[in-house]
Design an enzyme around this catalytic site. Structure first.
Site, short mmCIF file in Angstrom:
data_model
loop_
_atom_site.label_atom_id
_atom_site.label_comp_id
_atom_site.label_asym_id
_atom_site.label_seq_id
_atom_site.Cartn_x
_atom_site.Cartn_y
_atom_site.Cartn_z
N TYR A 92 -5.02 70.79 66.70
CA TYR A 92 -4.13 70.16 65.66
C TYR A 92 -2.67 70.70 65.75
O TYR A 92 -1.72 70.07 65.83
CB TYR A 92 -4.78 70.42 64.23
CG TYR A 92 -4.03 69.72 63.12
CD1 TYR A 92 -4.03 68.37 63.03
CD2 TYR A 92 -3.24 70.36 62.02
CE1 TYR A 92 -3.34 67.75 62.00
CE2 TYR A 92 -2.54 69.68 61.12
CZ TYR A 92 -2.58 68.38 61.12
OH TYR A 92 -1.94 67.84 60.06
N LYS A 146 0.69 68.82 66.76
CA LYS A 146 1.93 68.58 65.90
C LYS A 146 3.37 69.16 66.30
O LYS A 146 4.10 68.59 66.34
CB LYS A 146 1.63 69.13 64.53
CG LYS A 146 0.67 68.27 63.70
CD LYS A 146 0.83 66.77 63.64
CE LYS A 146 -0.19 66.20 62.59
NZ LYS A 146 -0.08 64.63 62.56
P1 NDP Z 1 -7.00 61.63 56.28
O1 NDP Z 1 -7.84 62.36 57.25
O2 NDP Z 1 -6.97 61.71 54.73
O3 NDP Z 1 -6.57 60.09 56.80
C1 NDP Z 1 -6.25 60.03 58.07
C2 NDP Z 1 -6.00 58.49 58.46
O4 NDP Z 1 -5.54 58.36 60.01
C3 NDP Z 1 -7.08 57.33 57.87
O5 NDP Z 1 -6.54 56.26 57.54
C4 NDP Z 1 -7.78 57.25 59.29
O6 NDP Z 1 -8.59 55.94 59.56
C5 NDP Z 1 -6.60 57.20 60.19
N1 NDP Z 1 -7.00 57.50 61.61
C6 NDP Z 1 -7.53 58.63 62.19
N2 NDP Z 1 -7.72 58.41 63.60
C7 NDP Z 1 -7.22 57.13 63.67
C8 NDP Z 1 -7.26 56.53 65.02
N3 NDP Z 1 -7.57 56.73 66.18
N4 NDP Z 1 -6.51 55.23 64.81
C9 NDP Z 1 -6.13 54.66 63.92
N5 NDP Z 1 -6.16 55.36 62.43
C10 NDP Z 1 -6.77 56.57 62.62
O7 NDP Z 1 -5.45 62.30 56.61
P2 NDP Z 1 -4.10 62.54 55.61
O8 NDP Z 1 -3.99 61.14 54.78
O9 NDP Z 1 -4.26 63.82 55.08
O10 NDP Z 1 -3.26 62.54 56.95
C11 NDP Z 1 -2.34 61.76 57.23
C12 NDP Z 1 -1.03 62.30 58.21
O11 NDP Z 1 -0.40 63.30 57.58
C13 NDP Z 1 -1.89 62.75 59.19
O12 NDP Z 1 -0.93 62.77 60.43
C14 NDP Z 1 -1.79 64.52 59.07
O13 NDP Z 1 -1.81 65.28 60.40
C15 NDP Z 1 -0.67 64.65 58.24
N6 NDP Z 1 -0.81 65.73 57.52
C16 NDP Z 1 -1.52 65.89 56.31
C17 NDP Z 1 -1.71 67.08 55.50
C18 NDP Z 1 -2.39 67.29 54.53
O14 NDP Z 1 -2.61 68.24 53.69
N7 NDP Z 1 -3.34 66.41 54.04
C19 NDP Z 1 -0.55 68.39 55.81
C20 NDP Z 1 0.19 67.94 56.95
C21 NDP Z 1 0.19 66.84 57.49
P3 NDP Z 1 -10.13 55.99 59.25
O15 NDP Z 1 -10.42 55.91 57.80
O16 NDP Z 1 -10.42 54.94 60.03
O17 NDP Z 1 -10.77 57.17 59.65
#
Ligand code: NDP
Length: 259
Positions: free
Chosen positions: A178, A182
């Site tokens: 991860y 990033k």
């Molecule tokens: P979640 O795990 O809650 O949600 C991830 C989302 O990405 C889901 O909608 C999932 O879809 C989708 N996804 C995953 N893989 C794919 C794929 N191959 N194709 C299409 N969609 C995909 O994550 P967060 O909401 O927490 O994170 C959102 C972003 O923010 C990410 O990029 C994460 O790295 C970043 N981030 C988050 C932090 C946090 O504390 N939460 C901190 C720093 C960065 P599905 O429902 O189908 O699995």
């Protein structure tokens, strides 16, 4: 956020977490976009239920199938969005979809290194390539000078975990694939800023904070931010960004983070 006039926005990974929160808050604005494209992997599946409920209340929300590791799915999504925009461009592309694997230096695997890179780096690259003509169209059609998120922009959802200077929360989780992904996404953002700035497109990497989502809570620590707080912050920061911020790495409060 009052001065943030975005005609069209697309958010990847909008089935849950921060992506869903972004879609909800764009729709809840006093001046909502004409089009909010919320993408998810399977619009007919159980994961899309919240989006479907939202779409039943907001005719300007369109749910689009998009699997970011599948080039054919990305192309099909871009074609669908283009059809809906009926000749106008896409102002804001938010590459939010991402995954995390709880591996350490000892347990990290080639499979997870590849899958996390494919999702968190190659995905945003290919999605940006596919939507570039629509972003360019938005930039060309805008009377606004300079660069801005309401004109044409790529927002890559990054993480301070990928900062080389300040690798956030190392003691709490090594998450090697991860962090590497990033750091690479930040470099992609810099490259996009260099490559697309001349086309009138702003590129920015955003750290959303540590947020209570499935991903944010996966290491079972106390997580400080709700989705609502993080997204409200991000939507306050985006309208403040301009030419001078092109290629920068900022957090949900607008603070510039070190690479
Ligand atoms: P979640 O795990 O809650 O949600 C991830 C989302 O990405 C889901 O909608 C999932 O879809 C989708 N996804 C995953 N893989 C794919 C794929 N191959 N194709 C299409 N969609 C995909 O994550 P967060 O909401 O927490 O994170 C959102 C972003 O923010 C990410 O990029 C994460 O790295 C970043 N981030 C988050 C932090 C946090 O504390 N939460 C901190 C720093 C960065 P599905 O429902 O189908 O699995």
């Amino acid at each position: 956020m009052a001065g943030f006039n975005v005609r069209s926005v697309l958010v990847t990974g909008a089935s849950r977490g921060i992506g869903l929160g972004l879609a909800k808050q764009f729709l809840g604005k006093s001046n909502p976009p004409k089009w909010v494209f919320a993408t998810c992997r399977d619009p007919e599946g159980a994961q899309a239920q919240e989006l479907k409920t939202l779409a039943s209340r907001h005719p300007n929300l369109m749910i689009v199938a998009l699997e970011v590791t599948d080039p054919a799915s990305i192309k099909a999504a871009a074609a669908r969005v283009e059809e809906h925009l009926k000749g106008s461009g896409l102002n804001l592309l938010i590459n939010n979809a991402g995954i995390l694997r709880l591996n350490t230096l000892e347990s990290e695997t080639p499979e997870d290194m590849s899958l996390v890179y494919a999702t968190n780096v190659t995905g945003p690259l290919l999605v940006s390539q596919a939507f570039l003509p629509l972003l360019k169209k938005a930039a060309q059609g805008s009377p606004q000078p300079g660069l801005s998120c309401s004109k044409a922009a790529i927002v890559n959802m990054s993480s301070e975990g990928g900062s080389i200077t300040n690798p956030f929360a190392w003691q709490l989780g090594q998450v090697i694939s991860y962090r590497c992904s990033k750091a690479a996404l930040n470099m992609l953002t810099k490259c996009q800023s260099l490559g697309y700035g001349g086309d009138g497109i702003l590129s920015i990497a955003v750290h959303p904070g540590w947020v209570q989502t499935d991903m944010g809570s996966s290491a079972s620590h106390q997580v400080p931010l709700t989705v609502d707080m993080s997204v409200r912050g991000i939507l306050n920061v985006l309208p403040t960004l301009s030419e001078k911020d092109n290629g920068a790495f900022v957090d949900w409060e607008g603070k510039v983070l070190p690479w």
